[in-house]
Scaffold this active site. Structure first.
Site, PDB file in Angstrom:
ATOM      1  N   SER A   1       0.814  -1.228   0.000  1.00  0.00           N
ATOM      2  CA  SER A   1       0.000   0.000   0.000  1.00  0.00           C
ATOM      3  C   SER A   1       0.839   1.267   0.000  1.00  0.00           C
ATOM      4  CB  SER A   1      -0.874   0.071   1.259  1.00  0.00           C
ATOM      5  OG  SER A   1      -1.847  -0.904   1.239  1.00  0.00           O
TER       6      SER A   1
ATOM      7  N   HIS B   1      -3.569   0.700  -5.000  1.00  0.00           N
ATOM      8  CA  HIS B   1      -2.862  -0.410  -5.657  1.00  0.00           C
ATOM      9  C   HIS B   1      -3.177  -0.353  -7.150  1.00  0.00           C
ATOM     10  CE1 HIS B   1      -1.818  -2.938  -2.073  1.00  0.00           C
ATOM     11  NE2 HIS B   1      -2.750  -2.177  -1.538  1.00  0.00           N
TER      12      HIS B   1
ATOM     13  N   HIS C   1      -5.046  -9.674  -2.634  1.00  0.00           N
ATOM     14  CA  HIS C   1      -5.271  -9.973  -1.212  1.00  0.00           C
ATOM     15  C   HIS C   1      -6.333 -11.051  -1.075  1.00  0.00           C
ATOM     16  CE1 HIS C   1      -3.849  -5.731  -1.208  1.00  0.00           C
ATOM     17  NE2 HIS C   1      -3.252  -6.073  -0.080  1.00  0.00           N
TER      18      HIS C   1
ATOM     19  N   TYR D   1      -8.496 -11.049   1.216  1.00  0.00           N
ATOM     20  CA  TYR D   1      -9.759 -10.393   1.601  1.00  0.00           C
ATOM     21  C   TYR D   1     -10.545  -9.838   0.416  1.00  0.00           C
ATOM     22  CZ  TYR D   1      -7.167  -5.927   1.390  1.00  0.00           C
ATOM     23  OH  TYR D   1      -6.407  -4.862   0.989  1.00  0.00           O
ATOM     24  N   GLU D   2      -9.915  -9.762  -0.744  1.00  0.00           N
ATOM     25  CA  GLU D   2     -10.650  -9.309  -1.934  1.00  0.00           C
ATOM     26  C   GLU D   2     -11.547 -10.407  -2.481  1.00  0.00           C
ATOM     27  OE1 GLU D   2      -8.200  -6.516  -4.670  1.00  0.00           O
ATOM     28  OE2 GLU D   2      -6.732  -7.726  -3.613  1.00  0.00           O
TER      29      GLU D   2
ATOM     30  N   ALA E   1       1.998  -2.772   4.331  1.00  0.00           N
ATOM     31  CA  ALA E   1       1.615  -1.828   5.378  1.00  0.00           C
ATOM     32  C   ALA E   1       1.125  -2.669   6.541  1.00  0.00           C
ATOM     33  CB  ALA E   1       0.496  -0.924   4.877  1.00  0.00           C
TER      34      ALA E   1
ATOM     35  N   MET F   1      -2.429  -7.900   6.632  1.00  0.00           N
ATOM     36  CA  MET F   1      -3.391  -8.720   5.886  1.00  0.00           C
ATOM     37  C   MET F   1      -2.788  -9.322   4.618  1.00  0.00           C
ATOM     38  SD  MET F   1      -6.576  -6.060   6.108  1.00  0.00           S
ATOM     39  CE  MET F   1      -6.884  -5.100   7.595  1.00  0.00           C
ATOM     40  N   SER F   2      -1.485  -9.474   4.605  1.00  0.00           N
ATOM     41  CA  SER F   2      -0.859  -9.985   3.368  1.00  0.00           C
ATOM     42  C   SER F   2       0.449 -10.686   3.688  1.00  0.00           C
ATOM     43  CB  SER F   2      -0.603  -8.808   2.419  1.00  0.00           C
ATOM     44  OG  SER F   2       0.376  -7.941   2.964  1.00  0.00           O
TER      45      SER F   2
ATOM     46  N   ASN G   1       0.430   2.475  11.558  1.00  0.00           N
ATOM     47  CA  ASN G   1      -0.405   2.917  12.682  1.00  0.00           C
ATOM     48  C   ASN G   1      -0.097   2.005  13.860  1.00  0.00           C
ATOM     49  OD1 ASN G   1      -2.011   1.053  10.655  1.00  0.00           O
ATOM     50  ND2 ASN G   1      -2.720   0.550  12.714  1.00  0.00           N
TER      51      ASN G   1
ATOM     52  N   HIS H   1      -8.227   3.576   6.769  1.00  0.00           N
ATOM     53  CA  HIS H   1      -7.372   3.291   5.612  1.00  0.00           C
ATOM     54  C   HIS H   1      -6.642   4.561   5.179  1.00  0.00           C
ATOM     55  CE1 HIS H   1      -5.891   1.185   2.117  1.00  0.00           C
ATOM     56  NE2 HIS H   1      -6.513   1.982   1.274  1.00  0.00           N
TER      57      HIS H   1
HETATM   58  N1  HPA Z   1      -3.913  -4.121  10.951  1.00  0.00           N
HETATM   59  C1  HPA Z   1      -3.885  -4.885   9.837  1.00  0.00           C
HETATM   60  N2  HPA Z   1      -3.421  -4.463   8.684  1.00  0.00           N
HETATM   61  C2  HPA Z   1      -2.943  -3.215   8.628  1.00  0.00           C
HETATM   62  C3  HPA Z   1      -2.936  -2.368   9.743  1.00  0.00           C
HETATM   63  C4  HPA Z   1      -3.451  -2.852  10.974  1.00  0.00           C
HETATM   64  O1  HPA Z   1      -3.485  -2.161  12.011  1.00  0.00           O
HETATM   65  N3  HPA Z   1      -2.385  -1.184   9.354  1.00  0.00           N
HETATM   66  C5  HPA Z   1      -2.073  -1.331   8.048  1.00  0.00           C
HETATM   67  N4  HPA Z   1      -2.396  -2.550   7.609  1.00  0.00           N
END
Ligand code: HPA
Length: 267
Positions: free
Chosen positions: A26, A56, A78, A80-81, A108, A206-207, A230, A242
């Protein structure tokens, strides 16, 4: 599926032989805008699909960077997609077939380790697969890797050390830690983040884990780098969005790209 994708790509790249593969996470796709000799949209490649996540782009980019031939994924698939886990890792198998020896996988992530600050970069030393799926499930392709592959050293230890040294040389502070993968797309709850910490994770995302498992199985060296965008849920009092993730990735972008270019040069 794999053979068709590889044949198609070969018909487009001729005798370009990439040795390094890079999956750009990302907000980190700019490297592929800066260096682009040949680009192929995912929508053109048999078995690939268009990327659905904003931030992306969805193309394979081939370029020579610091005298090394690289293939970059500008955007990834991903889980999740709604893609099958096999689709998520198809590009890694394609890279292997094209001759890639080393995969640099970036993402990310949320910081679980309280020492981590947004826009920090973390060298992944190991992972926890909490996605509930494994990309190697199904008939094993023995030409690529064995049925029960060892996962003791997914993230090539000598490269963990070289990346740390490169960070020091460039004056880029690098954290080190364990990445734990959830499926997403919802961010974790504070209780899940607490669980992740108890289990030994420093970052959540998530990847990356499916791709790293596949690359390691196929005998590739793997370098993983997370951009800590974050503090994960419950680590700080602010909620997650996001947009904040993309903002932090943007803040980290320049040092991230500088780091990756130097890694390409030195490995
Ligand atoms: N959790 C999961 N995936 C992420 C996060 C998070 O806090 N930040 C960026 N991608």
């Amino acid at each position: 599926m794999l053979t068709k994708a590889v044949e198609f790509i070969k018909s487009r790249i001729g005798d370009f032989k990439p040795e390094i593969g890079i999956i750009l996470g990302s907000g980190l796709g700019e490297l592929a805008d800066e260096y682009c000799d040949i680009a192929i949209s995912y929508s053109e490649i048999p078995g690939f699909e268009a990327s659905t996540v904003s931030g992306h782009k969805g193309r394979l980019v081939f370029a020579e960077i610091n005298d090394k031939k690289v293939i970059m994924m500008q955007g990834r698939f991903h889980f999740y997609e709604g893609h099958s886990i096999q689709k998520v890792v198809l590009p890694v198998k394609v890279m292997k077939r094209l001759g890639v020896k080393t995969l640099i996988v970036t993402n990310a992530a949320g910081g679980v380790n309280a020492e981590f600050k947004p826009a920090d970069l973390m060298i992944i030393t190991d992972h926890i697969n909490h996605m509930g799926v494994n990309p190697l499930i199904g008939i094993n392709d023995d030409t690529m890797g064995e049925r029960f592959p060892d996962m003791s050293e997914v993230y090539t230890p000598r490269y963990v050390n070289s990346v740390a040294a490169i960070g020091e040389k460039l004056g880029i502070k690098l954290q080190k830690g364990v990445y734990m993968a959830f499926t997403g797309p919802s961010y974790e709850t504070p209780a899940e983040v607490k669980m992740a910490r108890v289990l030994g994770a420093d970052a959540v995302g998530m990847s990356t884990v499916p791709e790293a498992i596949t690359a390691s199985w196929a005998g590739m060296d793997v370098i993983g780098i997370s951009c800590i965008c974050n503090s994960a849920a419950g680590v700080s009092t602010v909620g997650l969005s996001h947009a904040d993730v993309i903002n932090a990735a943007n803040t980290a972008k320049d040092k991230f790209i500088k780091l990756v270019k130097e890694i390409i040069k030195e490995i």
